[in-house]
Write a protein that holds these residues in place. Structure first.
Motif, PDB file in Angstrom:
ATOM      1  N   ILE A 269       0.840  -1.208   0.000  1.00  0.00           N
ATOM      2  CA  ILE A 269       0.000   0.000   0.000  1.00  0.00           C
ATOM      3  C   ILE A 269       0.872   1.254   0.000  1.00  0.00           C
ATOM      4  O   ILE A 269       2.052   1.209   0.335  1.00  0.00           O
ATOM      5  N   GLY A 270       0.264   2.388  -0.373  1.00  0.00           N
ATOM      6  CA  GLY A 270       1.001   3.646  -0.412  1.00  0.00           C
ATOM      7  C   GLY A 270       2.091   3.603  -1.473  1.00  0.00           C
ATOM      8  O   GLY A 270       1.949   2.940  -2.509  1.00  0.00           O
ATOM      9  N   ASP A 271       3.193   4.296  -1.210  1.00  0.00           N
ATOM     10  CA  ASP A 271       4.290   4.364  -2.189  1.00  0.00           C
ATOM     11  C   ASP A 271       4.872   2.986  -2.496  1.00  0.00           C
ATOM     12  O   ASP A 271       5.538   2.805  -3.511  1.00  0.00           O
ATOM     13  N   THR A 272       4.673   2.016  -1.603  1.00  0.00           N
ATOM     14  CA  THR A 272       5.202   0.667  -1.834  1.00  0.00           C
ATOM     15  C   THR A 272       4.535   0.033  -3.054  1.00  0.00           C
ATOM     16  O   THR A 272       5.104  -0.829  -3.717  1.00  0.00           O
ATOM     17  N   ALA A 273       3.306   0.494  -3.362  1.00  0.00           N
ATOM     18  CA  ALA A 273       2.596  -0.044  -4.537  1.00  0.00           C
ATOM     19  C   ALA A 273       2.874   0.795  -5.778  1.00  0.00           C
ATOM     20  O   ALA A 273       2.770   0.302  -6.900  1.00  0.00           O
ATOM     21  N   GLY A 274       3.234   2.063  -5.587  1.00  0.00           N
ATOM     22  CA  GLY A 274       3.502   2.938  -6.735  1.00  0.00           C
ATOM     23  C   GLY A 274       3.567   4.379  -6.279  1.00  0.00           C
ATOM     24  O   GLY A 274       2.728   4.802  -5.498  1.00  0.00           O
ATOM     25  N   LEU A 275       4.574   5.090  -6.789  1.00  0.00           N
ATOM     26  CA  LEU A 275       4.736   6.502  -6.388  1.00  0.00           C
ATOM     27  C   LEU A 275       4.395   7.410  -7.563  1.00  0.00           C
ATOM     28  O   LEU A 275       4.972   7.295  -8.636  1.00  0.00           O
ATOM     29  N   ILE A 276       3.449   8.304  -7.345  1.00  0.00           N
ATOM     30  CA  ILE A 276       3.049   9.237  -8.399  1.00  0.00           C
ATOM     31  C   ILE A 276       4.001  10.436  -8.388  1.00  0.00           C
ATOM     32  O   ILE A 276       4.550  10.792  -7.331  1.00  0.00           O
ATOM     33  N   PHE A 323      -5.748   3.611  -9.861  1.00  0.00           N
ATOM     34  CA  PHE A 323      -4.548   4.460  -9.845  1.00  0.00           C
ATOM     35  C   PHE A 323      -3.686   4.425 -11.112  1.00  0.00           C
ATOM     36  O   PHE A 323      -2.888   5.337 -11.313  1.00  0.00           O
ATOM     37  N   SER A 324      -3.811   3.369 -11.948  1.00  0.00           N
ATOM     38  CA  SER A 324      -2.853   3.222 -13.060  1.00  0.00           C
ATOM     39  C   SER A 324      -2.864   4.428 -13.996  1.00  0.00           C
ATOM     40  O   SER A 324      -1.816   4.922 -14.393  1.00  0.00           O
ATOM     41  N   SER A 325      -4.067   4.918 -14.352  1.00  0.00           N
ATOM     42  CA  SER A 325      -4.093   6.019 -15.321  1.00  0.00           C
ATOM     43  C   SER A 325      -3.535   7.299 -14.700  1.00  0.00           C
ATOM     44  O   SER A 325      -2.863   8.076 -15.367  1.00  0.00           O
ATOM     45  N   ARG A 326      -3.776   7.517 -13.399  1.00  0.00           N
ATOM     46  CA  ARG A 326      -3.194   8.708 -12.736  1.00  0.00           C
ATOM     47  C   ARG A 326      -1.673   8.669 -12.808  1.00  0.00           C
ATOM     48  O   ARG A 326      -1.026   9.673 -13.061  1.00  0.00           O
ATOM     49  N   GLY A 330       0.668  11.322 -14.714  1.00  0.00           N
ATOM     50  CA  GLY A 330       1.722  11.983 -13.937  1.00  0.00           C
ATOM     51  C   GLY A 330       3.053  11.915 -14.668  1.00  0.00           C
ATOM     52  O   GLY A 330       3.783  12.904 -14.744  1.00  0.00           O
ATOM     53  N   ARG A 331       3.359  10.724 -15.235  1.00  0.00           N
ATOM     54  CA  ARG A 331       4.628  10.565 -15.970  1.00  0.00           C
ATOM     55  C   ARG A 331       4.656  11.479 -17.197  1.00  0.00           C
ATOM     56  O   ARG A 331       5.646  12.145 -17.467  1.00  0.00           O
TER      57      ARG A 331
END
Ligand code: FAD
Length: 341
Positions: A269-276, A323-326, A330-331
């Motif tokens: 969860i959080g940044d461990t799953a992905g950092l925007i 969250f994937s599209s966000r 972001g990238r």
């Protein structure tokens, strides 16, 4: 110390603490983190309002902690002011020092805390064995909330940790006069800086920079002086701003690579799953939202409404859908905003 728990959460940042508050309503929860509270953390400290209602349902009212309501945005590059906008949802300017402490105080009403570092997690006969510096503990489910990078990422051989990441970040609080309701982003060669107020009226300067741009300068003050001030708004800022702390905090090796929300039978969860990318101002809300999502599925699993495999699949599917599209936008946005033309 007790050795068996329903849920062990590795990492007591925003994501871990949120999950601890929700899950400890029904289960025995242990949070393990090597740091004490309160503490300053790397962050732009703009909290999107999208998680306001959920936090209220957990007994956390961020409007009681800060009256810095931010609903305007401006972006500059060099000497040009490129964009101003109204933020439809808006956010709250709140320091991590206050926010994490508030969540910690709420979480410890029902959850246990251990000041320690998790070194390994293994699965033995459907039970998790959690190894810390000083303890061996057991849980029916383990949630990993260790943030941007940790030794567990190496332990689990996660692909993103094998690659070097060029990003480093710097944060410092200042006395400076700026409107309460504004978050500013100022781009310069190799990065961008955010400026916004927190609850005590101080202004948080938090910036991200590519190591390639940074390495030619010997330290942070020199870099500020030579590079950040090439942006006219930041030049004005440094002319008038008075530092509140003795020195800034900084971190390196920040990775925005794709990660998996589930590793083996562990929920990330959080940044461990992905950092925007920080310019989205959305990482804290995503950390809190992903903690809510994971907690809902863990509750269903521990109440025997779904199997562990269903829990993992549901969380992973829902995480990606949400969250994937966000993360992708972001990238793209970061590439566009940092492009010299
Ligand atoms: C430069 C920058 C600016 C940002 N600005 C904003 C912003 O303005 N708004 C916004 O919403 N988001 C912003 N973010 C993103 C936001 O800060 C993060 O998304 C958020 O902190 C994620 O919370 P977390 O709980 O996942 O991780 P963290 O808050 O980092 O917590 C992780 C915890 O895990 C602990 N830990 C680590 N390893 C172990 C271990 N082995 N065992 C036990 N515990 C461990 C750590 O001590 C830490 O307490 C920014 C990020 C950066 C880099």
């Amino acid at each position: 110390m007790k050795k068996n728990f329903d849920v062990i959460i590795a990492g007591g940042g925003l994501a871990g603490l949120t999950a601890a508050i929700q899950l400890s309503q029904h289960f025995n929860v242990l949070v393990i983190d090597p740091d004490t509270y309160p503490r300053h953390k790397m962050c732009g400290e703009y909290l999107s309002m999208e998680v306001n209602l959920y936090l209220k349902s957990l007994g956390i009212n961020v409007n009681d902690l800060s009256d810095v309501e931010i609903d305007n945005f401006s972006f500059t590059r060099g000497s040009r002011s490129i964009k101003t906008a109204t933020l439809p949802l808006g956010g709250i300017g709140i320091s991590r020092y206050s926010l994490d402490l508030e969540l910690y105080n709420k979480a410890r009403e029902k959850a246990d805390f251990l000041l320690d570092r998790v070194f390994d997690v293994t699965l033995i006969d459907n039970h998790f064995k959690v190894i810390t510096s000083n303890h061996v503990l057991f849980a029916k489910q383990v949630i990993i909330a260790t943030g941007k990078r940790s030794l567990l990422d190496k332990k689990f051989a996660r692909p993103f940790i094998q690659k070097k990441s060029p990003w480093l970040a710097v944060k410092m609080h200042y006395k400076f006069d700026m409107p309460n309701d504004l978050v500013e982003l100022h781009a310069y060669k190799g990065g961008y800086a955010g400026l916004s107020k927190v609850e005590n009226g101080n202004v948080n300067l938090c910036y991200l920079v590519n190591y390639k741009s940074f390495k030619d300068y010997k330290d942070i003050p020199t870099f500020n002086n030579k590079v950040l001030t090439q942006n006219r708004a930041l030049k004005e800022f440094f002319k008038n701003a008075i530092p509140v702390w003795e020195k800034p905090i900084s971190i390196s090796q920040i990775s925005f690579e794709q990660k998996e929300p589930v590793e083996g039978k562990l929920l990330m969860i959080g940044d461990t799953a992905g950092l925007i990318h920080p310019l989205c101002g959305n990482g804290m809300a995503m950390a809190i939202h992903s903690a809510q999502m994971a907690s809902n599925y863990v509750t269903q699993y521990l109440h025997n409404h779904i199997t562990q495999d269903q829990m993992l699949i549901n969380y992973s599917t829902n995480w990606r859908k949400t969250f994937s599209s966000r993360l992708r936008y972001g990238r793209w946005l970061q590439k566009i905003l940092l492009h010299k033309t």
